[in-house]
Design an enzyme around this catalytic site. Structure first.
Site, PDB file in Angstrom:
ATOM      1  N   PRO A 161      33.178  50.221  -3.528  1.00  0.00           N
ATOM      2  CA  PRO A 161      34.272  50.242  -4.509  1.00  0.00           C
ATOM      3  C   PRO A 161      34.491  48.911  -5.232  1.00  0.00           C
ATOM      4  O   PRO A 161      35.334  48.831  -6.116  1.00  0.00           O
ATOM      5  CB  PRO A 161      35.488  50.603  -3.653  1.00  0.00           C
ATOM      6  CG  PRO A 161      35.173  50.050  -2.295  1.00  0.00           C
ATOM      7  CD  PRO A 161      33.690  50.197  -2.137  1.00  0.00           C
ATOM      8  N   GLY A 162      33.741  47.834  -4.827  1.00  0.00           N
ATOM      9  CA  GLY A 162      33.813  46.624  -5.653  1.00  0.00           C
ATOM     10  C   GLY A 162      34.201  45.347  -4.930  1.00  0.00           C
ATOM     11  O   GLY A 162      34.558  44.366  -5.574  1.00  0.00           O
ATOM     12  N   GLY A 163      34.104  45.335  -3.610  1.00  0.00           N
ATOM     13  CA  GLY A 163      34.456  44.125  -2.844  1.00  0.00           C
ATOM     14  C   GLY A 163      33.593  42.927  -3.223  1.00  0.00           C
ATOM     15  O   GLY A 163      34.103  41.823  -3.474  1.00  0.00           O
TER      16      GLY A 163
ATOM     17  N   ASP B 210      26.274  51.271  -9.387  1.00  0.00           N
ATOM     18  CA  ASP B 210      26.466  52.209  -8.277  1.00  0.00           C
ATOM     19  C   ASP B 210      26.516  53.611  -8.866  1.00  0.00           C
ATOM     20  O   ASP B 210      26.881  53.783 -10.037  1.00  0.00           O
ATOM     21  CB  ASP B 210      27.769  51.900  -7.515  1.00  0.00           C
ATOM     22  CG  ASP B 210      27.750  52.439  -6.085  1.00  0.00           C
ATOM     23  OD1 ASP B 210      27.572  53.662  -5.915  1.00  0.00           O
ATOM     24  OD2 ASP B 210      27.894  51.633  -5.152  1.00  0.00           O
TER      25      ASP B 210
ATOM     26  N   LYS C 214      20.244  47.737   6.152  1.00  0.00           N
ATOM     27  CA  LYS C 214      20.990  48.569   7.112  1.00  0.00           C
ATOM     28  C   LYS C 214      20.035  49.373   7.972  1.00  0.00           C
ATOM     29  O   LYS C 214      19.126  50.015   7.444  1.00  0.00           O
ATOM     30  CB  LYS C 214      21.930  49.509   6.344  1.00  0.00           C
ATOM     31  CG  LYS C 214      22.998  48.753   5.548  1.00  0.00           C
ATOM     32  CD  LYS C 214      23.811  49.692   4.660  1.00  0.00           C
ATOM     33  CE  LYS C 214      24.648  48.929   3.667  1.00  0.00           C
ATOM     34  NZ  LYS C 214      25.957  48.510   4.153  1.00  0.00           N
TER      35      LYS C 214
END
Ligand SMILES: C[S@@+](CC[C@H](N)C(=O)[O-])C[C@H]1O[C@@H](n2cnc3c(N)ncnc32)[C@H](O)[C@@H]1O
Length: 303
Positions: free
Chosen positions: A180-182, A198, A265
């Protein structure tokens, strides 16, 4: 054991087995998260802190333990896996070491910080030198719970703090897997121009900030030539490590990027074959951050 050179490694919470597997036959003892292994310090991935020159010290009392630690140096961090009350009483007799959360951005502490643990009532394991400047390798930040749209920004704060290299005002950053944009928020607050990519949208509060260009598309369909030169490529995309490697190779080959920071990941096992391929790229380094989960952060800075 006392005459033999050995090293102590503090595994991240939940990753003791990864550390033990990494150290293999060198492992001698395990005290909860603290793993003692024969030989000189190894460049392991699964450690929050490495005790570089550990030694055993016999003590007669709480006061004697504090005296012996103070005789070695001023600043100490305790790792207590047992004997908590006695450990606290020793800590109370040692000079105060700040436990304040880190305020981003800031330089790393310069003063050496040692680590110690009570193995038995009358036996300390101590190391005056450790790999991390923070107690038990914990990068605990003063969080921003108002502006940051997710907690993922803590990973970016940590790696930039560890590198002591920060995107500068006016530099161009490409943020892949930005929603979401961190990370986009961190880069924008540092004054950089951010291109955020994204499939999912940015949080409205982030999309409304100046100097952010948002592209709603897959990062894998994006050709470097469509973007042009960037000072930094950041990627926090959820994807298989193999796919992240191919994306990194594409951008490296393009010659259009100066610095790369990418999360890798893992779904199940740690994929060392991919890690090894990433580390073959010159000027690479890799970290399991205190703020990483079952993932690592690979960095490639311009030489
Ligand atoms: C861990 S989140 C990123 C969090 C982000 N760094 C932040 O600070 O808010 C992973 C992101 O990867 C995105 N993602 C997954 N596949 C993608 C793709 N093919 N292209 C772009 N983004 C993708 C997801 O939509 C998700 O937003």
């Amino acid at each position: 054991m006392t005459d033999q050179q050995f090293t102590a490694y503090l595994a991240p919470e939940g990753f003791v087995h990864e550390l033990i597997a990494e150290l293999g036959e060198a492992v001698d003892d395990v005290y909860d998260r603290l793993v003692i292994a024969a030989g000189a310090p190894q460049p392991v991935l699964w450690a929050d802190n490495v005790w570089l020159n550990p030694r055993f010290i016999k003590v007669e009392s709480i006061g004697d333990a504090a005296q012996k630690l103070k005789a070695l140096q001023r600043n100490w961090a305790n790792y207590a896996f047992d004997l908590h009350r006695r450990s606290n009483l020793i800590t109370e007799k040692l000079p105060h070491v700040s436990a304040k959360p880190i305020k981003f951005p800031c330089p790393l502490p310069a003063a050496p910080l040692g680590s110690w643990t009570l193995l038995e009532n009358d036996l300390l394991l101590v190391s005056p030198a450790c790999s991390s400047p923070y107690p038990n390798g914990a990068y605990i930040f003063e969080e921003n719970k108002i502006d940051a749209p997710s907690r993922a920004y803590l990973k970016l704060w940590e790696i930039l703090t560890r590198l002591q290299k920060f995107p500068k005002a006016g530099e161009t950053c490409l943020d892949l897997g930005a929603c979401p944009g961190g990370w986009t928020w961190v880069l924008q607050t540092l004054g950089a121009r951010v291109i955020s990519v994204d499939k999912a949208p940015l949080a409205p509060s982030i999309a409304a900030l100046p100097n952010i260009e948002y592209r709603q598309q897959s990062a894998f369909g994006l050709k470097p030539e469509e973007i042009g030169r960037v000072d930094w490529l950041f990627s926090d995309i959820i994807c298989y490590p193999e796919r992240a490697l191919r994306l990194i190779e594409t951008w490296k080959k393009s010659g259009l990027v100066r610095n790369i920071v990418s999360t890798i990941k893992f779904q199940g096992k740690t994929e060392y074959d991919i890690i090894n391929k990433l580390m073959e790229i010159p000027n690479s380094s890799i970290y399991h951050l205190y703020n990483n989960k079952h993932e690592v952060t690979w960095v490639n800075l311009e030489g």
